[in-house]
Structure formats: C-alpha cells, structure tokens
Write a protein that holds these residues in place. Structure first.
Motif, PDB file in Angstrom:
ATOM      1  N   ILE A 450      -0.674   9.207  -7.820  1.00 25.74           N
ATOM      2  CA  ILE A 450       0.824   9.926  -7.241  1.00 25.74           C
ATOM      3  C   ILE A 450       0.620  10.383  -5.809  1.00 25.74           C
ATOM      4  O   ILE A 450       1.266  10.007  -4.610  1.00 25.74           O
ATOM      5  CB  ILE A 450       1.452  11.297  -8.818  1.00 25.74           C
ATOM      6  N   GLU A 451      -0.956  10.489  -5.208  1.00 24.23           N
ATOM      7  CA  GLU A 451      -1.371  10.822  -4.533  1.00 24.23           C
ATOM      8  C   GLU A 451      -1.085   9.464  -3.300  1.00 24.23           C
ATOM      9  O   GLU A 451      -1.100   9.881  -2.328  1.00 24.23           O
ATOM     10  CB  GLU A 451      -2.861  10.586  -4.044  1.00 24.23           C
ATOM     11  N   LEU A 452      -1.116   7.675  -3.957  1.00 22.29           N
ATOM     12  CA  LEU A 452      -0.522   6.997  -3.240  1.00 22.29           C
ATOM     13  C   LEU A 452       0.881   7.206  -2.623  1.00 22.29           C
ATOM     14  O   LEU A 452       1.187   7.335  -1.945  1.00 22.29           O
ATOM     15  CB  LEU A 452      -1.424   6.314  -4.232  1.00 22.29           C
ATOM     16  N   LEU A 453       1.622   7.577  -3.443  1.00 24.62           N
ATOM     17  CA  LEU A 453       2.764   7.591  -3.973  1.00 24.62           C
ATOM     18  C   LEU A 453       3.344   8.148  -2.454  1.00 24.62           C
ATOM     19  O   LEU A 453       4.241   8.277  -1.741  1.00 24.62           O
ATOM     20  CB  LEU A 453       3.986   7.832  -5.057  1.00 24.62           C
ATOM     21  N   ILE A 454       2.999   9.208  -2.780  1.00 27.90           N
ATOM     22  CA  ILE A 454       3.300  10.619  -1.909  1.00 27.90           C
ATOM     23  C   ILE A 454       2.708  10.258  -0.576  1.00 27.90           C
ATOM     24  O   ILE A 454       3.477  10.238   0.657  1.00 27.90           O
ATOM     25  CB  ILE A 454       2.390  12.218  -2.295  1.00 27.90           C
ATOM     26  N   GLN A 455       1.481   9.635  -0.093  1.00 32.12           N
ATOM     27  CA  GLN A 455       1.046   9.176   0.807  1.00 32.12           C
ATOM     28  C   GLN A 455       2.387   8.307   1.477  1.00 32.12           C
ATOM     29  O   GLN A 455       2.743   8.025   2.727  1.00 32.12           O
ATOM     30  CB  GLN A 455      -0.048   8.360   1.091  1.00 32.12           C
ATOM     31  N   LEU A 456       2.337   6.904   0.749  1.00 34.74           N
ATOM     32  CA  LEU A 456       3.667   6.195   0.939  1.00 34.74           C
ATOM     33  C   LEU A 456       5.040   6.589   1.578  1.00 34.74           C
ATOM     34  O   LEU A 456       5.836   6.329   2.561  1.00 34.74           O
ATOM     35  CB  LEU A 456       4.031   5.193  -0.206  1.00 34.74           C
ATOM     36  N   ARG A 457       5.335   7.472   0.176  1.00 35.80           N
ATOM     37  CA  ARG A 457       6.021   8.832   0.983  1.00 35.80           C
ATOM     38  C   ARG A 457       6.051   9.413   2.329  1.00 35.80           C
ATOM     39  O   ARG A 457       7.449   9.296   3.015  1.00 35.80           O
ATOM     40  CB  ARG A 457       6.654  10.048  -0.286  1.00 35.80           C
ATOM     41  N   ARG A 461       8.778   8.869   5.820  1.00 38.92           N
ATOM     42  CA  ARG A 461       9.669  10.053   6.196  1.00 38.92           C
ATOM     43  C   ARG A 461       9.225   9.985   8.106  1.00 38.92           C
ATOM     44  O   ARG A 461       9.968   9.703   8.850  1.00 38.92           O
ATOM     45  CB  ARG A 461       9.089  11.024   5.415  1.00 38.92           C
ATOM     46  N   ALA A 462       7.958   9.635   8.304  1.00 36.30           N
ATOM     47  CA  ALA A 462       8.150   9.511   9.756  1.00 36.30           C
ATOM     48  C   ALA A 462       7.993   8.103  10.466  1.00 36.30           C
ATOM     49  O   ALA A 462       8.702   8.114  11.332  1.00 36.30           O
ATOM     50  CB  ALA A 462       6.006   9.179   9.936  1.00 36.30           C
ATOM     51  N   ASN A 463       8.483   7.023   9.435  1.00 32.65           N
ATOM     52  CA  ASN A 463       9.231   5.608  10.131  1.00 32.65           C
ATOM     53  C   ASN A 463      11.024   5.985   9.664  1.00 32.65           C
ATOM     54  O   ASN A 463      11.430   4.578  10.005  1.00 32.65           O
ATOM     55  CB  ASN A 463       8.439   4.838   8.975  1.00 32.65           C
ATOM     56  N   LYS A 464      11.211   6.975   9.152  1.00 31.36           N
ATOM     57  CA  LYS A 464      12.579   7.334   9.364  1.00 31.36           C
ATOM     58  C   LYS A 464      13.162   7.002   8.142  1.00 31.36           C
ATOM     59  O   LYS A 464      14.951   6.258   8.250  1.00 31.36           O
ATOM     60  CB  LYS A 464      13.697   7.690  10.523  1.00 31.36           C
ATOM     61  N   SER A 469      12.019   6.987   1.271  1.00 35.70           N
ATOM     62  CA  SER A 469      10.844   8.253   0.878  1.00 35.70           C
ATOM     63  C   SER A 469      11.676   9.084  -0.956  1.00 35.70           C
ATOM     64  O   SER A 469      11.366   9.738  -1.185  1.00 35.70           O
ATOM     65  CB  SER A 469      10.667   8.957   1.463  1.00 35.70           C
ATOM     66  N   ASP A 470      13.253   9.437  -0.258  1.00 37.26           N
ATOM     67  CA  ASP A 470      14.087   9.479  -1.427  1.00 37.26           C
ATOM     68  C   ASP A 470      13.902   9.230  -3.038  1.00 37.26           C
ATOM     69  O   ASP A 470      14.000  10.101  -4.021  1.00 37.26           O
ATOM     70  CB  ASP A 470      15.611   9.910  -0.773  1.00 37.26           C
ATOM     71  N   GLN A 471      14.076   7.756  -2.533  1.00 33.77           N
ATOM     72  CA  GLN A 471      13.939   7.540  -3.533  1.00 33.77           C
ATOM     73  C   GLN A 471      11.952   7.619  -4.462  1.00 33.77           C
ATOM     74  O   GLN A 471      11.986   7.339  -5.719  1.00 33.77           O
ATOM     75  CB  GLN A 471      13.390   5.219  -4.086  1.00 33.77           C
ATOM     76  N   ILE A 472      11.338   7.550  -3.830  1.00 29.63           N
ATOM     77  CA  ILE A 472       9.615   7.910  -4.087  1.00 29.63           C
ATOM     78  C   ILE A 472       9.640   8.977  -5.198  1.00 29.63           C
ATOM     79  O   ILE A 472       9.363   9.388  -5.865  1.00 29.63           O
ATOM     80  CB  ILE A 472       8.665   7.957  -3.388  1.00 29.63           C
TER      81      ILE A 472
END
Ligand code: AMP
Ligand code: ZN
Length: 495
Positions: A450-457, A461-464, A469-472
């Motif tokens: 989950i922490e990994l997914l939070i990081q990817l999200r 978001r930073a990349n717009k 990010s919504d899918q995650i």
C-alpha cells in the motif's frame, strides 16, 4: 534447512524383523522411501492424514540430517476393489457410476482434495507422485516375469499369483508374521466357480467384464491390474529393485505389503525393502477411523468446528501438533478434549519461540545447550519419537521463560545455537507453523504494497497524471482500502 548432521545414528522399528534396527541406507547419504498413497475415490479423513503426516515428519527429519531423499508416494486411481481383495467393483468406477461422472473426474476431484488438505497440514510434496494408470505397461511386464518364473497362472483372462507354489521356495507371511498353513486352515473352501487354485492366491491382472469401463489391453485380453501390483511396479521403477524404506498404515501390512514382497521376490528374486515402517491408526470413539463405515472426521470439520464431536474449530497446526504428540506407532484416539489440550500446548510452545528473539544474554549459561540439543536428536533417532522431542521442546520453553524472568541465563553463542535448534525442530522437522507469525508477515507485506501505491499515486499527481492517481485511489477503495490525504501526507484505513 539446518546443517548436515548425518553423524546421528537412527534406529527404526522394522516391521519385517519386529525389532529396532540401526538405519543404514543402501547408498550412503541417500534414502529411497516409498509410501502407499490414497485411493482417490473420496475425501481423505483425519486418519488418512495422520499416516501421511507421520511419513512427512520422517521425510523432514531425514532431510534435516542432510540425506538426499527420494520420496515416492503414489496415487491409486484404478484397481482397488471394494472388498480390498479380488472381488467387487473398482472403488473409483463405483463412485463414478453413482455420481454419473467419468472415473477420471472422480480421480481429479479427490486428488485435488488430497493435495489441498495435505498442503494445509504443511506436508511437503513427495519427490515423485506416480499414478497406477500411468504405469500399466510396467505392471504387465512384471506379471510376465512372474508367470515366466512359474509363480503365476492365467485363467479366463485373469492372472493369479500362486501363493502355495511361491511358499515352497519363499516365505509368504514373513512381514505380517502369518503362517500359510494357518491361513489355509482358517479360510473357507473355494466356490466351484472360483478361478483361483487356492483361496490365498491373489489377482495380478483381472479380466474386465464388458461393463467395466476402466480397462487396458494386455497379453491376456482387456483387463485391469491388481492393487498390490501397482505399488511394486511404481516403487521398482523409481527406487530400484531394492530400496531403503517402505511405509504405510498398519492396516496395509497384510495382505497389501505381504503381496508386494512376494511379487518382487517372484519377479526379480530380490527382497525389495530393507526397512518396513508402519504407522498406527487414528481412532474415533475407540474405533478405527474408516472411509467405508462413516466413523470418521474430515479435516474441513476440524477447521470449522462443524461436527458433533467438536465444540470449536482448530487450526491445521494444532491438529498437526496433536498428531505429533503421539508416537507414530501408537494408536491415537481423537477427541475434542485432546485437541483443546493440544491447542494449549501448541500456544505455549509458540509463545516461547516468539520470546527467543528478545532474550537477554549473559556471561554464562545455566544449562548445557549441547546436551539439551543432543537429547532432541536422541528422541528423533529413537524411531522418530516425536512425543519425547516435544517434551524436550517444553523443557526449552520453561528455560526461555526463566531467562526472560532473570531466573536463568544464556550466553550469546549458546542462544544462537539454541534458537537455530528450536526453530529447526519446531518448523523444519515437526512441520508446525506459527499461524500468528504468518498472519503478521502477511500484514507487513500488505502495508508495504500500500505504501508503494501511495508513493506511485503521489508521483502521478506531481506529473498531473490524474487518471492514474484516481485509478489507484478508486481501485484500492473497491478492495476496502481507503486513502486519506492530510497535511502529514497520505494515510489509509482497512475496512
Ligand atoms: P486408503 O486411501 O484407504 O488406501 O488409505 C490411505 C492411507 O491411510 C493408508 O496408508 C492407510 O493405512 C491409512 N489409513 C486408513 N485409515 C486410517 C486410520 N484410521 N488411521 C491412520 N491411518 C489410516
Ligand atoms: Zn501400496
């Protein structure tokens, strides 16, 4: 697995000699072991499981000592008749007829059940798991040899082993301690239509009547192999004409194993097995658990507690611990009270194992770890005496609590040795699993993912890349994991 330890000398109770013998494999460092597998026409009950667990413990100990073990356990998918001898219907064909499905559907269903259950009980898979129907050619070859050597005869498309002829030059009954004259005196006369010369003769090959669906061509016409012959064919093929250990439940000693010896001696002239090991029965209400008379309890009932014999469910490890608390050659009676007691003992042992990591060390040890360790080996070397081993582990548990309460001490070096030994015996040899530890390890893995997914999200978001990010966020929510964005970063809750 722990380091090589073949210097340990094992004594095994050999049913063939009726005594404990020093175990010496044919080929140093290697062990060939054959165990009769299940006839896959119904779900395995806890009695069957006990036998397979016992040999799993033996397999595990031999591996622990560093032996290279080839463990062969067959699947009987044809040839086992309803009377466990030469009469009646094939057990699998009968089930297929009753359920109106193919015999191989029966085989598939119950083989899967068998594997699933044994895996739940943490039994290691064998090295080879051959099926009887996959070895028809090998069985026919052995029959030909036995006929050529004059120990079998053909009658109306069936082939029978000539027990009386065999006994003139060999000893039929040497494993089960039976005497052929007594057997003859105790059997009823053959009926006029019997094809056998003598009631003691047993089928190597049976002619298939037109309605019999499981059939194979042979020099004697269409038919199917005898149950005893399957194990001879498969053990010889994968372990050789002579091998170290043959195991199975006590109830298979006669006629099944007696016939296996006779078949090998009659075909290749060799006594096939050096050590015959027989596991004793699990009973319910003092009576053998058995598939045929309904006096049994199934593993699924143990896990859920859904049985008139149980007040609650028990984990597979507790049931395994219950089995390991008895010596494999003793009768073991199943009861709710016994399982409750095992659960207590199991939890006590696991609690001690979990304390090991945080124990304080001292300059001196108040017990001799080497002596204690050897006593664990001594227990297992004495015909795989798991109850004595467990008693030694409880001694260790007591000691662990004393160290924790500063009433005893252990040095750093001794603690390392102590830890390795306890874990090797509890997990590798007895095959127990710490259910709580396993659950904790899984939780750690889940949290990490989950922490990994939070990081990817966050990166998305930073990349717009709001689609990602919504899918995650949405898909995690569907799985019951809710993300919450706050000033401190993103946290989550599991529902
Ligand atoms: P089966 O599928 O009936 O050939 O049995 C598979 C294995 O389970 C054999 O090794 C039997 O000896 C063993 N077995 C059957 N009943 C019991 C029991 N009540 N307790 C222990 N082992 C059993
Ligand atoms: Zn067998």
């Amino acid at each position: 697995m722990a380091p090589l330890n073949q210097k340990q000398e094992i004594k095994v109770y050999n049913s063939l000699s009726g005594s404990k013998e020093t175990f010496k494999p044919l080929l140093e460092g290697n062990v060939g072991m054959y165990v009769c597998g299940p006839t896959v026409y119904s779900n395995v009950h806890l009695g069957n499981v006990r036998t397979f667990m016992s040999f799993d413990m033996i397999f595990r100990y031999l591996k622990h000592l560093g032996y290279k073990v080839r463990y062969v356990r067959n699947i009987t998918d044809a040839g086992h008749l309803t009377d466990d001898a030469d009469e009646g219907e094939d057990k699998i064909a009968k089930k297929a007829r009753l359920e109106q499905i193919e015999p191989m559907e029966v085989v598939q269903q119950y083989t899967i059940d068998f594997h699933t259950i044994l895996q739940k009980f943490n039994c290691l898979p064998p090295s080879i798991e051959p099926t009887a129907t996959g070895h028809i050619i090998e069985q026919i070859e052995i029959i030909k040899e036995i006929i050529d050597n004059g120990f079998a005869y053909e009658k109306n498309g069936s082939v029978y082993f000539d027990v009386l002829k065999f006994n003139e030059s060999h000893d039929y009954g040497k494993l089960s301690g039976r005497n052929l004259e007594d057997m003859i005196a105790n059997t009823r006369e053959l009926t006029a239509q019997s094809e056998k010369k003598n009631a003691q003769d047993f089928a190597l090959w049976k002619k298939a009547e037109p309605q019999h669906i499981m059939r194979w061509p042979s020099p004697w016409g269409d038919g199917f192999p005898g149950w005893h012959l399957e194990c001879t064919a498969m053990s010889t093929k994968y372990l050789g004409e002579q091998f170290d250990i043959h195991g199975g439940g006590m109830d298979l000693k006669f006629p099944h194993h007696e016939c296996e010896i006779a078949q090998s001696e009659a075909s290749n002239g060799k006594n096939p097995v050096n050590y015959w090991l027989h596991a004793n029965m699990l009973t319910l209400n003092g009576k053998k658990m058995s598939k045929s008379d309904g006096n049994n309890i199934f593993p699924a009932q143990i896990f859920t507690g859904d049985s008139p014999f149980l007040t609650k469910g028990f984990s597979p490890s507790v049931a395994r611990f219950f089995v390991m608390q008895a010596h494999y050659r003793s009768v073991l009676d199943f009861s709710n009270d016994a399982l409750l007691a095992s659960e207590k003992g199991f939890n006590r042992l696991m609690e001690a194992v979990n304390l090991l990591e945080a124990l304080p060390t001292s300059e001196k040890s108040s017990i001799d770890v080497e002596i204690w360790k050897q006593s664990c080996y001594d227990a297992m070397n004495d015909d795989f005496n798991s109850p004595i081993l467990i008693a030694q582990l409880f001694e260790a548990a007591k000691f662990i609590h004393q160290i924790k309460d500063s009433k005893a001490a252990i040095t750093q070096t001794d603690l390392e040795d102590f830890k390795t030994t306890i874990k090797a015996f509890v997990f590798d040899v007895l095959g127990l699993e710490d259910v709580n530890a396993a659950a904790e390890a899984n939780t750690d893995k889940l949290n990490g993912a989950i922490e990994l997914l939070i990081q990817l999200r966050k990166e998305a978001r930073a990349n717009k890349d709001f689609a990602t990010s919504d899918q995650i966020r949405d898909q995690l929510l569907e799985l019951g994991i809710q993300l919450k964005d706050g000033r401190e970063g993103t946290t989550y809750t599991l529902s």
